[in-house]
Each structure stands twice: as C-alpha cells, then as structure tokens.
Design a protein around this motif. Structure first.
Motif, PDB file in Angstrom:
ATOM      1  N   LEU A  41       0.821  -1.207   0.000  1.00  0.00           N
ATOM      2  CA  LEU A  41       0.000   0.000   0.000  1.00  0.00           C
ATOM      3  C   LEU A  41       0.855   1.258   0.000  1.00  0.00           C
ATOM      4  O   LEU A  41       0.563   2.223  -0.721  1.00  0.00           O
ATOM      5  CB  LEU A  41      -0.937  -0.008   1.215  1.00  0.00           C
ATOM      6  N   VAL A  42       1.913   1.256   0.816  1.00  0.00           N
ATOM      7  CA  VAL A  42       2.801   2.416   0.870  1.00  0.00           C
ATOM      8  C   VAL A  42       3.453   2.655  -0.482  1.00  0.00           C
ATOM      9  O   VAL A  42       3.555   3.793  -0.962  1.00  0.00           O
ATOM     10  CB  VAL A  42       3.869   2.226   1.978  1.00  0.00           C
ATOM     11  N   TYR A  43       3.890   1.575  -1.123  1.00  0.00           N
ATOM     12  CA  TYR A  43       4.503   1.696  -2.448  1.00  0.00           C
ATOM     13  C   TYR A  43       3.532   2.327  -3.433  1.00  0.00           C
ATOM     14  O   TYR A  43       3.898   3.239  -4.193  1.00  0.00           O
ATOM     15  CB  TYR A  43       4.933   0.318  -2.941  1.00  0.00           C
ATOM     16  N   LEU A  44       2.291   1.866  -3.442  1.00  0.00           N
ATOM     17  CA  LEU A  44       1.313   2.382  -4.387  1.00  0.00           C
ATOM     18  C   LEU A  44       0.979   3.839  -4.100  1.00  0.00           C
ATOM     19  O   LEU A  44       0.771   4.636  -5.029  1.00  0.00           O
ATOM     20  CB  LEU A  44       0.044   1.524  -4.336  1.00  0.00           C
ATOM     21  N   VAL A  45       0.925   4.208  -2.833  1.00  0.00           N
ATOM     22  CA  VAL A  45       0.647   5.604  -2.473  1.00  0.00           C
ATOM     23  C   VAL A  45       1.793   6.520  -2.910  1.00  0.00           C
ATOM     24  O   VAL A  45       1.575   7.586  -3.499  1.00  0.00           O
ATOM     25  CB  VAL A  45       0.403   5.739  -0.951  1.00  0.00           C
ATOM     26  N   VAL A  46       3.025   6.107  -2.639  1.00  0.00           N
ATOM     27  CA  VAL A  46       4.185   6.935  -2.968  1.00  0.00           C
ATOM     28  C   VAL A  46       4.367   7.066  -4.482  1.00  0.00           C
ATOM     29  O   VAL A  46       4.656   8.139  -4.996  1.00  0.00           O
ATOM     30  CB  VAL A  46       5.465   6.361  -2.316  1.00  0.00           C
ATOM     31  N   THR A  47       4.195   5.973  -5.197  1.00  0.00           N
ATOM     32  CA  THR A  47       4.428   6.002  -6.652  1.00  0.00           C
ATOM     33  C   THR A  47       3.241   6.536  -7.430  1.00  0.00           C
ATOM     34  O   THR A  47       3.385   6.948  -8.584  1.00  0.00           O
ATOM     35  CB  THR A  47       4.743   4.589  -7.180  1.00  0.00           C
ATOM     36  N   GLY A  48       2.076   6.511  -6.818  1.00  0.00           N
ATOM     37  CA  GLY A  48       0.880   6.909  -7.540  1.00  0.00           C
ATOM     38  C   GLY A  48       0.292   5.784  -8.357  1.00  0.00           C
ATOM     39  O   GLY A  48      -0.831   5.878  -8.858  1.00  0.00           O
ATOM     40  N   GLY A  49       1.049   4.726  -8.541  1.00  0.00           N
ATOM     41  CA  GLY A  49       0.541   3.535  -9.214  1.00  0.00           C
ATOM     42  C   GLY A  49       0.540   3.590 -10.722  1.00  0.00           C
ATOM     43  O   GLY A  49       0.557   2.553 -11.382  1.00  0.00           O
ATOM     44  N   ASP A  50       0.520   4.768 -11.311  1.00  0.00           N
ATOM     45  CA  ASP A  50       0.422   4.884 -12.761  1.00  0.00           C
ATOM     46  C   ASP A  50       1.676   4.357 -13.454  1.00  0.00           C
ATOM     47  O   ASP A  50       2.757   4.923 -13.331  1.00  0.00           O
ATOM     48  CB  ASP A  50       0.210   6.354 -13.158  1.00  0.00           C
ATOM     49  N   GLY A  51       1.514   3.286 -14.192  1.00  0.00           N
ATOM     50  CA  GLY A  51       2.605   2.746 -14.988  1.00  0.00           C
ATOM     51  C   GLY A  51       3.640   1.948 -14.214  1.00  0.00           C
ATOM     52  O   GLY A  51       4.440   1.232 -14.816  1.00  0.00           O
ATOM     53  N   VAL A  52       3.673   2.075 -12.909  1.00  0.00           N
ATOM     54  CA  VAL A  52       4.690   1.372 -12.114  1.00  0.00           C
ATOM     55  C   VAL A  52       4.051   0.504 -11.023  1.00  0.00           C
ATOM     56  O   VAL A  52       4.749   0.004 -10.153  1.00  0.00           O
ATOM     57  CB  VAL A  52       5.683   2.367 -11.470  1.00  0.00           C
TER      58      VAL A  52
END
Length: 428
Positions: free
Chosen positions: A127-138
């Motif tokens: 969850l932290v990874y997705l929040v920090v990266t924004g999720g778009d493309g990565v």
C-alpha cells in the motif's frame, strides 16, 4: 475439592520449548553464516560493477550455459535466479511445513502472531509503495518491498543482538519463512505473464512420483534429484517462475517419522542436507549476480532514489514493513487480550519490525520479474538503500536494549543442576 482454575494470561512471543529452542538455534547459526557470505558476495558485486572492469562483470552475468535442445541455455544470472533460488525456496518450504506440523507453531495460539505479522508486513508495504508512486505505470512493482531476507536480517541480528531472547529470534525467523511463502504465491499468481498449460500439467507427473517416493521414506539421491530437476524444468517451461517448483517439492516431504522409522522425519533430514548449501552457496551466488549495479556516484545515487519506483520501494521497506508488522501484532494482542512475554517490550518489537524491512534476495527477484532489464538498476539501488537503512536503524534501536538482552540471556542460560538444559525450560 479442587481449587478454581487459574487462567493464564495469554502471552505474545512466549518462550519456545527446549527442543524447539535448540533447533532454532541450529538454524540461526547456519543462516547467520549464510548471511555473512551474502553480504560479502553483494559487496564484491557492487565493487566490481563500479570498477573499471565493470564490462567483464556484465559479460559474466550474460554467459550462457545449458542444453539448448531443452531450452535451458540460460545465462548465469538466470540460472542463479531460477535455479539456485529454487533450492532456497525448497529449504524455506521444508522449514515452514515442519513448523506447522511438528514445531511450536502447530499450536494456533503460537502461530497467530508471526502469521498475522507476516501478512501485515506484506499488505502495508504494498500500500505504501502504491501511495508513494501513484501507481500509474509502475504499479507492477508493488510486491518488491514486501519480502524479508532471512539470511541478511539474521546476519545483522547475530552481530547486534547475540543475547536477544530466543522468542524474538524465533519470531523473526518464522515471520521471514511465512513471508517467503506469501512471496512465492505472489510470484506464481501475479508475475506469470504467459502460462503454458501442458508443461505445467506434465510437471505433476515427476512431482507425483517424487511425492510417492518420499512418502515411502526413500532417500536415494539418484532417484529423487532427477525427478526434482525434471519437475523444475517443466515448471520453468510453463512460464510459472521455476522457484515455485522448490516449494511444491518441499510440501510433499513428510515431516514426522514413519511408524517403522526412528529419529527425525525426512523433512528434517533434507533440511540438514540442503540448508548449508542454500545458505552458503545458492543465496550468495544469487546475490553476486543480482547486486552488481553502477551507482553513478553520490549525484547519480540521489537522482535514482528520487524516482517514483525507488522512492516507493524505500518507503515500503522503511515505513510500510515495520508499520504493517507492528499493527498486525498489536491487533492480535488487542483482540486476544494478550501481553508480551515477561522481559520484552514493544520497543523490542519495533526494532525487530524495522529489521524485517531488510528485503534483499526475494525483493531483487520480484524487481526483475516486475520491470526486467529496463528498471533493474533503479530497483537494485532502492532495495540496497532501503535494506541498508533498515539495518542501520534497527541496529540503533536494538543496541539500546543490549543490557536488557544480556540479563535475559543470562537467565535463560542458567543451568543450576548442570544437566545441560537451562532451568527456564524445566518445570518447577
């Protein structure tokens, strides 16, 4: 008349039984040596990859060996990731099965804490990874910061906490093993892009024969190793990551001795045989072929770490991992009204949870599956930086507790009757 029943307050991280404590101590010694070799291998790869001879390191990684007719003419880096790590996951599978069948974790009350902590330590970093990266493309890299490296973490623990209570050591080991099982499920489910059904179904044949033989307590290597290799090769050909074969093979091995057999079960026998090879060779070789990345100096390093993927990985390891473990452990304590075992405090758990943020071996593997060569350098830098930061921060916290650990260690090793068994493991 018998007196009223006294209900014992539930304890988190309660002391293990004496046989289990001895077994865990033996595992820790082997994993600690393996962790030291892993660190040496990773450091050697980093030095080589940042030296004037860096091209020769890349050439070595790209050297192909193996039979082309069987589509196994793989480069050395792939052999390390797909082949040697299958042995690592085989040992992890044996350990996990033994814990839940014959170890202290066959008791659901003991198993609840490390299993819940492992789940929390997977969900929160993602969850932290997705929040920090924004999720778009990565978003595909969400699983990179979810894994704890057993050997690396235990090597650090051996240096900074020789007198650490056995319960905490056992907790970290069990959490990491469950973590690895979750990781292999994630790899099989989320990182299988192309699935060839026929090789996967064909793998069931040698796997089934292997299962029948080990159920009959067959130990002949000339029978079992070829079956294991064929199973691995067919899983590799199916598109499922070949390390899954290691876990599948491990789960077929019986833990308990047969009715006519004495001594240890076959799982323990295999574990004793393969753990030294896994810890001293398989994982360090994988680290050597995976950790070599050109850092580009301080400016290049800082620039890489500001990229969304790298920042998400570091945040997942440093923030998500300890937060998930502590939250899950606290929830177990809250709903079971349990307290930490005597002599332990939540600051000990915090230090251990941060230490679990050392994600190296499996994190690098998932990073390669998620982004391939295009994002390899960024992932490697982030995993190395996050793991190093977690190790340093955990060292500060746990070293501050050194005096308490020493007192606990002295109490646990007291043997007033000189029978070779510490007094705390004997009934009054």
């Amino acid at each position: 008349m018998p007196g009223p029943t006294v209900r014992r307050t539930p304890r988190l991280l309660d002391r293990s039984t004496w046989p289990e404590a001895r077994r865990i101590a033996d595992i820790l010694r082997k994993e600690t040596i393996g962790g030291a070799l892993l660190l040496v291998a990773a450091l050697a790869a980093l030095i080589w990859a940042n030296s004037p001879w860096a091209p020769t390191y890349q050439d070595l990684r790209a050297t192909e060996i193996g039979p082309a007719a069987l589509h196994l003419n793989l480069d050395l880096a792939t052999w390390a990731a797909d082949g040697l790590l299958a042995i690592f996951f085989f040992v992890a599978g044996l350990e996990l099965k033994r814990e839940f069948v014959a170890g202290d974790l066959r008791d659901p009350r003991r198993a609840a804490v490390p299993v819940a902590a492992a789940i929390g330590g997977v969900v929160m970093p993602a969850l932290v990874y997705l929040v920090v990266t924004g999720g778009d493309g990565v978003a595909r890299g969400w699983a990179i910061p979810t894994a704890t490296d057993i050997a690396f973490a235990l090597a650090v623990l051996a240096v900074i906490g020789r007198s650490l209570p056995d319960a905490l050591r056992t907790f970290l080991l069990t959490l990491a093993v469950v973590d690895d099982l979750i990781a292999i499920v994630i790899i099989a489910v989320f990182y299988t892009s192309q699935l060839a059904v026929l090789p996967l179904l064909a793998a069931l044949v040698p796997l089934g024969v292997f299962a029948v033989l080990v159920r009959r307590r067959v130990r002949s290597w000339w029978l079992l190793l070829p079956l294991a290799f064929v199973t691995w090769a067919l899983v590799h050909a199916s598109g499922v990551h070949a390390t899954v074969a290691g876990v599948l093979l491990a789960l077929t091995v019986p833990v308990l001795p047969g009715t006519r057999a004495g001594g240890s079960g076959l799982a323990e026998h295999f574990e004793h045989r393969f753990r030294p090879f896994s810890a001293a060779f398989a994982v360090p070789v994988f680290a050597f072929f995976s950790a070599g990345v050109a850092l580009g100096g301080l400016s290049g390093l800082s620039e890489t770490l500001t990229e969304p993927v790298a920042a998400g990985i570091v945040a997942g390891l440093l923030i998500g991992k300890p937060l998930g473990i502590l939250t899950a452990t606290w929830l177990v304590a809250r709903f079971t009204r349990a307290t930490l075992d005597e002599g332990l405090a939540w600051v000990d758990m915090a230090g251990l949870a941060i230490l679990a943020g050392i994600g190296f071996t499996v994190s690098l593997l998932i990073g390669d599956l998620a982004f391939g060569a295009s994002g390899a350098d960024q992932v490697k830098v982030a995993v190395l930086a996050g793991s190093l930061a977690a190790a340093l921060l955990a060292t500060v916290i746990l070293r501050l507790r050194a005096r308490l650990y020493q007192r606990i260690h002295e109490a646990e090793t007291a043997d007033s009757d000189h029978d070779g068994i510490p007094d705390l493991y004997q009934s009054p």
